[in-house]
Structures are given as C-alpha cells and as structure tokens.
Design a protein around this motif. Structure first.
Motif, PDB file in Angstrom:
ATOM      1  N   UNK A 166     -63.150   0.985  15.659  1.00 58.34           N
ATOM      2  CA  UNK A 166     -64.076  -0.145  15.686  1.00 58.34           C
ATOM      3  C   UNK A 166     -65.497   0.365  15.942  1.00 58.34           C
ATOM      4  N   UNK A 167     -66.463  -0.524  15.861  1.00 62.09           N
ATOM      5  CA  UNK A 167     -67.872  -0.148  15.977  1.00 62.09           C
ATOM      6  C   UNK A 167     -68.236   0.318  17.382  1.00 62.09           C
ATOM      7  N   UNK A 168     -69.242   1.203  17.454  1.00 64.18           N
ATOM      8  CA  UNK A 168     -69.893   1.457  18.737  1.00 64.18           C
ATOM      9  C   UNK A 168     -70.761   0.249  19.068  1.00 64.18           C
ATOM     10  N   UNK A 169     -71.169   0.142  20.306  1.00 65.53           N
ATOM     11  CA  UNK A 169     -72.039  -0.963  20.709  1.00 65.53           C
ATOM     12  C   UNK A 169     -73.368  -0.902  19.950  1.00 65.53           C
ATOM     13  N   UNK A 170     -73.915   0.309  19.779  1.00 64.14           N
ATOM     14  CA  UNK A 170     -75.179   0.451  19.056  1.00 64.14           C
ATOM     15  C   UNK A 170     -75.042   0.006  17.603  1.00 64.14           C
ATOM     16  N   UNK A 171     -73.921   0.381  16.960  1.00 66.08           N
ATOM     17  CA  UNK A 171     -73.687  -0.034  15.575  1.00 66.08           C
ATOM     18  C   UNK A 171     -73.546  -1.547  15.485  1.00 66.08           C
ATOM     19  N   UNK A 172     -72.779  -2.115  16.405  1.00 67.27           N
ATOM     20  CA  UNK A 172     -72.541  -3.554  16.390  1.00 67.27           C
ATOM     21  C   UNK A 172     -73.851  -4.327  16.508  1.00 67.27           C
ATOM     22  N   UNK A 173     -74.720  -3.893  17.422  1.00 68.73           N
ATOM     23  CA  UNK A 173     -76.015  -4.562  17.582  1.00 68.73           C
ATOM     24  C   UNK A 173     -76.887  -4.380  16.341  1.00 68.73           C
ATOM     25  N   UNK A 184     -67.552  -8.462  10.279  1.00 72.21           N
ATOM     26  CA  UNK A 184     -67.298  -7.052  10.013  1.00 72.21           C
ATOM     27  C   UNK A 184     -65.808  -6.827   9.811  1.00 72.21           C
ATOM     28  N   UNK A 185     -65.490  -6.024   8.792  1.00 70.71           N
ATOM     29  CA  UNK A 185     -64.103  -5.688   8.498  1.00 70.71           C
ATOM     30  C   UNK A 185     -64.023  -4.325   7.852  1.00 70.71           C
ATOM     31  N   UNK A 211     -65.158 -10.837  18.601  1.00 73.82           N
ATOM     32  CA  UNK A 211     -66.617 -10.780  18.499  1.00 73.82           C
ATOM     33  C   UNK A 211     -67.142  -9.345  18.367  1.00 73.82           C
ATOM     34  N   UNK A 212     -66.324  -8.424  17.848  1.00 76.55           N
ATOM     35  CA  UNK A 212     -66.727  -7.030  17.767  1.00 76.55           C
ATOM     36  C   UNK A 212     -67.142  -6.572  19.179  1.00 76.55           C
TER      37      UNK A 212
END
Length: 290
Positions: A166-173, A184-185, A211-212
């Motif tokens: 799954x995404x890193x927090x930085x990527x998600x933001x 996101x998928x 919510x990612x």
C-alpha cells in the motif's frame, strides 16, 4: 444491432450471481497465455453473461502478475461486448467512505511492471484513452447501483499503483492533495487501456474499502478491516450486477462514443511491414480492422 454479452471482471463473490442459468466454467486458450481463471458463462434475465475472477479463484495472482492481455483477449474471443470492472480501492475523499461505490471515469497510471499493449514491434497502434471508460456503460452501472440502494458517486479519478504494498503516507498525501486523485487501486491499469485496444466498452466500479493512509483518524491500511468491508461490498456488487441485463438489454446498437471503433485509424504499420506472428496473435483483438 449486436447481441449483448456482458462480462464482469471481479474478485471472488462477484461472479456468484443468483439466477444465472446454464452456468458453466470453461477454459479458453489465448495467444497471450492463460487468463486468470476459467470463464463462468451463463444467461441472466435473457442476456448472455461472463464472469472472470481477476486474481483467479483462491486469489493466486498479485496485481502485477494478473495476465491482463490474456484476460481481455479471452473476453473478446468469446464475443463479449461490454466489460464491467469491479474492484476494491482506497479513498482519498472524506465523502467517499468505505462501503461506497465510485463510477470511475478517469485514471492516473502509475504501474510500471506490466505489459500495457497488444501492439508493438511489427504492428504499431495508438488508441485514444482521453476518456478511458464508456459513458453509456458507466451510466448503466450508476443506475444499477442506485436501484440496489448503494451509496454511489458518479465520476472519480482512479490512481493505479503497482503494489503489492500500500502507499506510504507521503505518496497518499501527494496523490490526494497535489494530483487530485479520488480513489486508489492496483488493478484497473492496464486493463482499461487493453479493453480500449480490443474495442470493448469498459466501465469501472470501484468499491471503497478504506481511506488509504492519508486520513488522520484512520491511519495505515489494515488488511483485516479491508476484508470485512470487502465482504459487504461483494454483496452489494452482486445486487448491482444482477440489475445490469435489464438496463442494457439483449441487443445493442454500435457504441455512440466509438469504443467499438477505437482501432479505426489507430494502426500505423503498413500491411507489407506487419509481423505475421503478431498478426496471428491479434486475430480476436483486432480482427475487425486486420
């Protein structure tokens, strides 16, 4: 008029539809290798249906190893006209909550380890994916979801990541705040692009499970919570799918948006320069123009 044949690409549970008559699992070979699984075919409310488990029964394929080209080829090969993708996703929007559905109309493709085209050396083609989903088919999915009592959002941008992490927090933001993605998928690309190359109408229904990692009140993605939400979403997905035959009908006209004519002017390689081996592999996908 063309006979309608609806295909649903989804996870386990989505292909288990009450009322599917003459249901039969069938193995179909493709020049692109084996698809994810056998195809479940049958008739629902007088309309031909096909169901393909994207990850295979038992979930044996990761998002990267899903045989996307074989999956789309096999659907085209058996006469499918309309493809509905049903997949789990995370949400970047507070108002798009777990349990909600989103009718996706745009993609950002961040995948990098997958074959993304049927074409290449020996036969070059460029199709437009400016509008990667079919508005007619998407509208039918929206109507079916509403009729099933599902909270559904009309339109959204799907960020396709490679995974399987799954995404890193930085990527998600970044995806949420800078790029404007809504969900996101990991599986709708290159599936949507390949469907366009195969001249198939394609709609994407994203079923939100989490919510990612951007959401301050939810934190990192928890697989246990995802699975719980996923099971509830599967029930909703079945309710939506079983309403599609009545909305789409047993026959259909040409797609008013040109999805079924996507290759009309796309192939650039002259007939004399085309690779015969590649031409043979394209028999189902591009047979109409070749």
């Amino acid at each position: 008029m063309t006979k309608t044949k609806i295909a649903v690409i989804g996870g386990s549970g989505i292909y288990d539809i009450d009322g599917l008559e003459n249901a039969e699992w069938t193995a179909v070979d493709t020049p692109w290798g084996a698809p994810s699984d056998q195809i479940l075919t049958g008739v629902l409310n007088g309309v031909d249906m096909a169901f393909l488990p994207r990850h295979g029964r038992g979930h044996i394929h990761s998002p990267t190893t899903v045989p996307y080209r074989a999956n789309i080829d096999v659907l085209k090969r058996i006469g499918v006209t309309d493809v509905i993708s049903v997949s789990a996703c995370g949400s970047f929007r507070e108002q798009m909550a777990p349990g909600d559905f989103v009718i996706v109309d745009q993609f950002i493709d961040r995948t990098f380890a997958r074959e993304k085209s049927f074409f290449g050396t020996g036969c070059v083609a460029h199709v437009s994916v400016a509008h990667p989903t079919c508005p007619r088919l998407s509208a039918a999915c929206l109507a079916a979801a509403i009729d099933a009592g599902i909270t559904v959002h009309d339109g959204g941008t799907y960020l396709a990541m490679e995974g399987p992490q799954f995404s890193t927090l930085a990527e998600s933001k970044m995806y949420r705040e800078s790029w404007g993605a809504d969900v996101i998928g990991m599986t709708n690309m290159p599936e949507a692009k390949l469907a366009r190359e195969a001249e198939l109408c394609y709609a994407s229904v994203a079923m939100i499970t989490d919510y990612d990692s951007w959401h301050p009140d939810h934190g990192e993605v928890d697989v246990t919570q995802i699975i719980q939400t996923l099971m509830g979403n599967a029930d909703k997905g079945r309710d939506m799918v079983k309403r599609l035959p009545d909305l789409l009908g047993a026959t259909r006209e040409d797609c008013p948006h040109g999805c079924d004519k996507a290759l009309e002017y796309a192939i650039l390689t002259g007939p004399d320069a085309r690779d015969p081996a590649l031409m043979a592999k394209l028999d189902a996908v591009a047979g109409r123009v070749l």
